[in-house]
Design a protein around this motif. Structure first.
Motif, mmCIF file in Angstrom:
data_model
loop_
_atom_site.group_PDB
_atom_site.id
_atom_site.type_symbol
_atom_site.label_atom_id
_atom_site.label_comp_id
_atom_site.label_asym_id
_atom_site.label_seq_id
_atom_site.Cartn_x
_atom_site.Cartn_y
_atom_site.Cartn_z
ATOM 1 N N PRO A 135 9.338 1.396 -13.867
ATOM 2 C CA PRO A 135 10.249 0.447 -13.220
ATOM 3 C C PRO A 135 9.989 0.380 -11.717
ATOM 4 N N GLY A 136 9.946 -0.818 -11.200
ATOM 5 C CA GLY A 136 9.632 -1.016 -9.788
ATOM 6 C C GLY A 136 8.186 -1.392 -9.535
ATOM 7 N N THR A 137 7.365 -1.354 -10.578
ATOM 8 C CA THR A 137 5.960 -1.724 -10.416
ATOM 9 C C THR A 137 5.798 -3.227 -10.235
ATOM 10 N N GLY A 138 6.707 -4.024 -10.826
ATOM 11 C CA GLY A 138 6.562 -5.473 -10.828
ATOM 12 C C GLY A 138 6.516 -6.081 -9.439
ATOM 13 N N TRP A 139 7.543 -5.802 -8.633
ATOM 14 C CA TRP A 139 7.572 -6.433 -7.312
ATOM 15 C C TRP A 139 6.447 -5.919 -6.423
ATOM 16 N N ARG A 140 6.013 -4.693 -6.643
ATOM 17 C CA ARG A 140 4.898 -4.161 -5.857
ATOM 18 C C ARG A 140 3.599 -4.909 -6.165
ATOM 19 N N ALA A 141 3.381 -5.250 -7.442
ATOM 20 C CA ALA A 141 2.184 -6.009 -7.814
ATOM 21 C C ALA A 141 2.207 -7.399 -7.187
ATOM 22 N N VAL A 142 3.383 -8.038 -7.188
ATOM 23 C CA VAL A 142 3.518 -9.358 -6.576
ATOM 24 C C VAL A 142 3.243 -9.276 -5.084
ATOM 25 N N LEU A 143 3.801 -8.269 -4.437
ATOM 26 C CA LEU A 143 3.579 -8.104 -2.998
ATOM 27 C C LEU A 143 2.103 -7.876 -2.699
ATOM 28 N N ALA A 144 1.444 -7.061 -3.513
ATOM 29 C CA ALA A 144 0.022 -6.795 -3.292
ATOM 30 C C ALA A 144 -0.802 -8.075 -3.403
ATOM 31 N N LEU A 145 -0.478 -8.930 -4.352
ATOM 32 C CA LEU A 145 -1.206 -10.185 -4.506
ATOM 33 C C LEU A 145 -0.941 -11.123 -3.331
ATOM 34 N N MET A 146 0.304 -11.238 -2.920
ATOM 35 C CA MET A 146 0.642 -12.183 -1.856
ATOM 36 C C MET A 146 0.111 -11.752 -0.497
ATOM 37 N N LEU A 147 -0.192 -10.465 -0.325
ATOM 38 C CA LEU A 147 -0.748 -9.979 0.932
ATOM 39 C C LEU A 147 -2.269 -9.945 0.929
#
Length: 379
Positions: A135-147
């Motif tokens: 849990p919590g991996t989802g938003w981190r993956a999105v952030l990594a892609l957007m950066l």
């Protein structure tokens, strides 16, 4: 763990991972607008007047996709034919034509497609990362892609966002064993980019690795149908079944060579000066990331992801020179899920993974955005 967007954490109530991805996406779009407007003012010289906001986003491929949508693959009537146009698959031009029925400005149509498709893609990425990690991996993956340094192309009227809007839900559906849906979505992806064929091959590997009943394998043919139809269409126009490949050679001088030849050509270009040299240095950095990612997936025995990423990396590194390697990395979602998983865990040091990543690539993303809206090539 279920495929639902609702994920229960041990420490609290259910979290809506899709909404987290969507909120990050919306906030980042506002940030890109602010960066573009402020950057245009800061980059002005003397009494120069900055280009209008929309004009700054109709550069390079975005303009070529509009040309196809407006005039077809023959290009602008009366102008010299652009032999590179068949390199672009019809998914994005068709989407542009559809949105143009409601929106008069072609550039706005492209931006709207990327905005809406990107929202779908980020929600799917958040669900996929959470499905496969803590849990919590989802938003981190999105952030990594957007950066990612080339994330500007997710805002512009390019095809990356539209491809991901099909490909990421397709992969999530495959993980859930929903093969008809996965195949149908992958067919949509293969309408948009040649990368859809690599996705189709990866789905076959995933299907076999999961030892699915062979009676369900027929669905896996579906993603190969759009490229076949597009090839037949271009053959009817040009007499060439491989018009996409021919267009790459005619428009950009891209043909297959030994990987060391491609490396030397790109290295020599990167040793020059100016923005072009900077772009080729990023190409080399992107190639290094691709090779490392392939090796990591190999060591982890992630066979289907290895096929998806490995075929792309191999094709890019055997081109006449490195072109759009870091931009293609926007489509390598296993990279961003791995970054998210590495930064998410009980060990205190793990949070510094995503922080360090953001501090490293975030400034490059902002810089490349400013270079793109200034009209220069960044990948």
């Amino acid at each position: 763990m279920t495929a639902s967007a609702q994920v229960t954490t041990p420490a609290g109530p259910p979290r809506d991972t899709a909404s987290e991805g969507l909120l990050l996406w919306l906030a980042s779009r506002v940030g890109i607008v602010v960066l573009t407007v402020v950057g245009a003012q800061a980059m002005m010289e003397g009494d120069a007047v900055p280009r209008p906001f929309l004009e700054r986003w109709r550069n390079w491929d975005a303009n070529l996709l509009v040309t196809i949508a407006e005039h077809g693959y023959d290009g602008v009537p009366g102008a010299d034919p652009d032999r590179g146009l068949p390199a672009f698959f019809p998914g994005m031009p068709l989407a542009l034509r559809a949105v143009h029925l409601l929106v008069d400005d072609w550039t706005v149509a492209g931006l709207l497609i990327s905005f809406a498709a990107g929202a779908v893609a980020m929600m799917a990425l958040a669900r996929l990362a959470e499905f496969e990690g803590r849990p919590g991996t989802g938003w981190r993956a999105v952030l990594a892609l957007m950066l990612w340094p080339m994330a500007v192309f997710l805002f512009a009227g390019y095809s990356e966002s539209l491809f991901l809007a099909f490909a990421l839900p397709a992969w999530l559906a495959a993980r859930q064993g929903r093969w008809p849906l996965a195949a149908a979505l992958a067919a949509g992806a293969s309408c948009v980019r040649i990368t859809g064929l690599f996705l189709a091959c990866a789905l076959i590997v995933e299907f076999l690795a999961r030892r699915q009943p062979l009676r369900r394998a027929g669905w896996l043919v579906l993603p190969f149908v759009p490229p076949a139809l597009y090839s037949a269409y271009q053959h009817s126009r040009t007499g060439d079944w491989l018009a996409w490949k021919t267009a790459q050679e005619a428009g950009w001088g891209r043909h297959m060579v030994w990987p060391w030849e491609s490396l030397m050509t790109t290295w020599n270009a990167a040793m020059g000066e100016g923005r072009v040299a900077w772009a080729f240095r990023l190409e080399i950095a992107g190639a290094v990331v691709g090779i490392v990612l392939v090796l990591v997936l190999l060591l982890m025995r992630r066979w289907s992801e290895l096929v998806y990423v490995g075929l792309q990396v191999g094709a890019l590194l055997c081109s006449a020179y490195y072109l759009s390697v870091p931009r293609s990395a926007l489509l390598w979602w296993p990279l961003f899920i791995l970054i998210a998983r590495a930064s998410n865990g009980p060990a205190p040091w793990r949070k510094w993974v995503i922080i360090g990543y953001a501090l490293l690539v975030g400034p490059l993303m902002a810089l490349n955005t400013l270079i793109f809206v200034d009209g220069a090539w960044v990948g």
